[in-house]
Each structure stands twice: as C-alpha cells, then as structure tokens.
Write an enzyme that holds these catalytic residues in place. Structure first.
Site, mmCIF file in Angstrom:
data_model
loop_
_atom_site.group_PDB
_atom_site.id
_atom_site.type_symbol
_atom_site.label_atom_id
_atom_site.label_comp_id
_atom_site.label_asym_id
_atom_site.label_seq_id
_atom_site.Cartn_x
_atom_site.Cartn_y
_atom_site.Cartn_z
ATOM 1 N N ASP A 2 0.866 -1.174 0.000
ATOM 2 C CA ASP A 2 0.000 0.000 0.000
ATOM 3 C C ASP A 2 0.902 1.223 0.000
ATOM 4 O O ASP A 2 2.104 1.128 0.263
ATOM 5 C CB ASP A 2 -0.911 0.009 1.238
ATOM 6 C CG ASP A 2 -1.813 1.232 1.258
ATOM 7 O OD1 ASP A 2 -2.419 1.532 0.211
ATOM 8 O OD2 ASP A 2 -1.889 1.922 2.290
ATOM 9 N N SER A 3 0.302 2.384 -0.258
ATOM 10 C CA SER A 3 1.067 3.619 -0.214
ATOM 11 C C SER A 3 1.528 3.931 1.213
ATOM 12 O O SER A 3 2.420 4.729 1.406
ATOM 13 C CB SER A 3 0.195 4.764 -0.728
ATOM 14 O OG SER A 3 -1.030 4.772 -0.021
ATOM 15 N N CYS A 7 -3.737 -1.064 -2.126
ATOM 16 C CA CYS A 7 -4.001 0.351 -2.391
ATOM 17 C C CYS A 7 -4.984 0.487 -3.557
ATOM 18 O O CYS A 7 -4.728 -0.013 -4.655
ATOM 19 C CB CYS A 7 -2.689 1.040 -2.731
ATOM 20 S SG CYS A 7 -2.860 2.785 -3.084
ATOM 21 N N GLU A 59 -5.846 9.128 9.394
ATOM 22 C CA GLU A 59 -4.453 9.113 9.857
ATOM 23 C C GLU A 59 -4.348 9.790 11.226
ATOM 24 O O GLU A 59 -3.552 9.420 12.063
ATOM 25 C CB GLU A 59 -3.549 9.863 8.863
ATOM 26 C CG GLU A 59 -3.423 9.193 7.526
ATOM 27 C CD GLU A 59 -2.333 8.134 7.453
ATOM 28 O OE1 GLU A 59 -1.401 8.189 8.277
ATOM 29 O OE2 GLU A 59 -2.438 7.246 6.592
ATOM 30 N N CYS A 82 -11.270 3.086 -0.970
ATOM 31 C CA CYS A 82 -9.985 3.602 -0.474
ATOM 32 C C CYS A 82 -9.658 2.836 0.802
ATOM 33 O O CYS A 82 -10.554 2.541 1.603
ATOM 34 C CB CYS A 82 -10.105 5.093 -0.189
ATOM 35 S SG CYS A 82 -8.651 5.792 0.617
ATOM 36 N N HIS A 119 -8.482 3.632 3.549
ATOM 37 C CA HIS A 119 -8.766 4.257 4.846
ATOM 38 C C HIS A 119 -10.259 4.294 5.207
ATOM 39 O O HIS A 119 -10.610 4.403 6.366
ATOM 40 C CB HIS A 119 -8.252 5.693 4.849
ATOM 41 C CG HIS A 119 -6.766 5.812 4.885
ATOM 42 N ND1 HIS A 119 -5.959 5.283 3.907
ATOM 43 C CD2 HIS A 119 -5.939 6.398 5.778
ATOM 44 C CE1 HIS A 119 -4.703 5.545 4.194
ATOM 45 N NE2 HIS A 119 -4.657 6.229 5.323
HETATM 46 N N1 DGL Z 1 -4.012 3.815 -0.117
HETATM 47 C C1 DGL Z 1 -4.695 4.864 -0.828
HETATM 48 C C2 DGL Z 1 -5.911 4.267 -1.550
HETATM 49 O O1 DGL Z 1 -6.453 3.255 -1.163
HETATM 50 C C3 DGL Z 1 -5.104 6.000 0.089
HETATM 51 C C4 DGL Z 1 -3.944 6.828 0.580
HETATM 52 C C5 DGL Z 1 -3.161 7.475 -0.539
HETATM 53 O O2 DGL Z 1 -3.665 8.432 -1.167
HETATM 54 O O3 DGL Z 1 -2.061 7.031 -0.795
HETATM 55 O O4 DGL Z 1 -6.340 4.816 -2.515
#
Ligand code: DGL
Length: 269
Positions: free
Chosen positions: A14-15, A77, A156, A188, A190
């Site tokens: 993931d990011s 992600c 976050e 997403c 989050h």
């Molecule tokens: N992990 C990203 C997503 O699911 C969210 C956070 C980001 O923008 O990197 O799109």
C-alpha cells in the site's frame, strides 16, 4: 531469489498504513499464511499523484516484494489498483489480486436499483476504474464516483468518530445521497475505518461495500484454486517494511490492526 512454494509469504503493498485494513482482513480469513507488508510511507499519499508516478512507485514496491519470493501479491491500495494493476500483472509471474474488481463485483450483487456510489481518492475516481469494472459486469448499472480527499488525513489523525468526522462526511456524502444510490463502495484503504460515520450519514438502507474484504475472499479463493495454501500449522511470520521511519507507522498501524507490530524494518526502494 527465494524458491516459491506453499510456505512462501503473501506480499501486500500500500502507499502507507491504510492497507493494514486489508491485512487485518487477511489475518482473520487466512490466519496461517506468512505475510510481508510493504507500506511506502515516504511517498504517501498516492491518491493525488499522476498515473505515471503511481505506476513507477508500484513497480518499485512489486520489485521489492518479488525479491522476497512471495507466492501471491495483493495490491491493497485502491489508487495503485486503479491505475497500475494491468502493468503490475504483466511484470510478475505470481497471481496478483487488486481491490477494484472484487469490490465492483460485490457492488453489482448488492444493488437492487442499479445505482451504485463509489468514493475514493482523486486518482481513483479520475481513473474511473470502479465505473469501468462495474459496467463490465452489468452495463445497465449507473455509477456515481466522488473523491473525498479529507477522509485520508482524518483517519491518519485518528478522528474516525465525532463532530468533525461527521461534518466532513455529511458535506462529501450529500452529493452521493442525492443520486439515490442503494450501494456505496468504500474505494480507499482508509474509508472502512470511517464506516460508522459513513453509515450514519448514508442511512441504514444503504449497503456499504468494503473492497478489502472482497479482495481477501478473492485471495483465499485463488490460493485454494492454485493449490498454494500454506499447510504448516506453526505460527506464521508477519513481516513489515516501510520506506520512512517506522515510529509513526507502528503508532497508527497498531491502531488499524488492533495488534502489536513486532518485525518491522525501514528500507530504501
Ligand atoms: N491507499 C490509498 C488508496 O487506497 C489511500 C492513501 C493514498 O492516497 O495514498 O487509494
């Protein structure tokens, strides 16, 4: 390169910390599997970046995980899944599970009025990946996508309930409600953490789809179909790698996972 066998780990990237919502689901559904999680914390967020940049970052993440001898890759992600999944699939020889198609397919199963909302980062919504995936399954479905940029920093920060979360959710989701959707994809990493607030704003009639849950079911199915489930019953290894200092990842991550993060290392990609 390590030899790939049933005992090899599942790689998840993931990011940043958000993909831990998917990892948590993986721990729940596949508790015996070894896992390696990579959070690209030095370069998060991906959701505001161009497809080219997200794809370049994704390749670097995949190269690292492939060097660890993973048997399957989960792109947790949504942004990376939206813009780079096909390119990633071509670059590795192991099965690759993204979050878009599993989420889209569950949304199609869930909707009665064929009006589906999708919320995600700017890059995910701009890519129309969910819309295309849903329309590929059911061409008569109407898909309404909206980005909710403040949801990521809100989570976050740990503000997943209360007045501020509620206000922001009301503002973003008003437009979604106006479309009369009966199903909403949380597109997403989050957003599942904001489920309570989102459900309250959307109302109890609206079905919320968690793409991470659906992608994990797909992962379990693929392991089984390919005969690559781990058969050893010893405690699995759960490794974490990050590209920035681990302190914040551990703090936020343990809240996401609701368990201790024991083996973590900072790496350069
Ligand atoms: N992990 C990203 C997503 O699911 C969210 C956070 C980001 O923008 O990197 O799109």
């Amino acid at each position: 390169m390590n030899e790939i066998n049933n005992n090899s780990p599942i790689g998840v990237f993931d990011s940043g910390v958000g993909g831990l919502t998917a990892l948590k689901e993986l721990f729940r559904l596949l508790p015996d599997e070894n896992t390696i999680y990579l959070g690209d914390t030095a370069r998060v967020p991906y959701g505001i970046r161009s497809p080219e940049t997200v794809t370049r970052y994704s390749f670097e993440n995949v190269r690292f995980l492939a060097s660890k001898g993973i048997k399957l890759l989960v792109v947790a992600c949504n942004t990376a899944s939206s813009v780079s999944l096909e390119a990633i699939r071509k670059s590795v020889s192991v099965p690759v599970i993204g979050v878009i198609e599993p989420g889209a397919s569950e949304a199609v199963k869930s909707t009665r009025n064929k009006k589906i909302g999708v919320i995600g980062t700017e890059a995910t919504i701009r890519s129309s990946a969910y819309k295309k995936a849903i329309e590929a399954i059911d061409g008569s479905a109407q898909v309404f996508g909206f980005s909710c940029p403040l949801f990521v920093p809100l989570v976050e920060e740990g503000w997943i309930e209360g007045e501020i979360a509620m206000m922001i959710a009301e503002k973003y989701l008003r437009k979604v409600k106006e479309k009369g959707v009966d199903t909403l994809v949380l597109g997403c990493t989050h957003y599942p953490l904001l489920k309570k607030v989102i459900a309250e704003v959307m109302g109890s009639d609206i079905r919320l789809i968690d793409s991470a849950v659906e992608a994990t079911k797909r992962t379990a199915g693929t392991l089984k179909k390919d005969g690559i489930e781990r058969r050893v019953k010893e405690r699995p290894s759960r490794e974490f790698y990050v590209t920035d200092s681990p302190e914040r990842f551990i703090m936020v991550g343990e809240r996401f996972l609701q368990q201790k993060i024991e083996r973590i290392e900072k790496i350069e990609l």
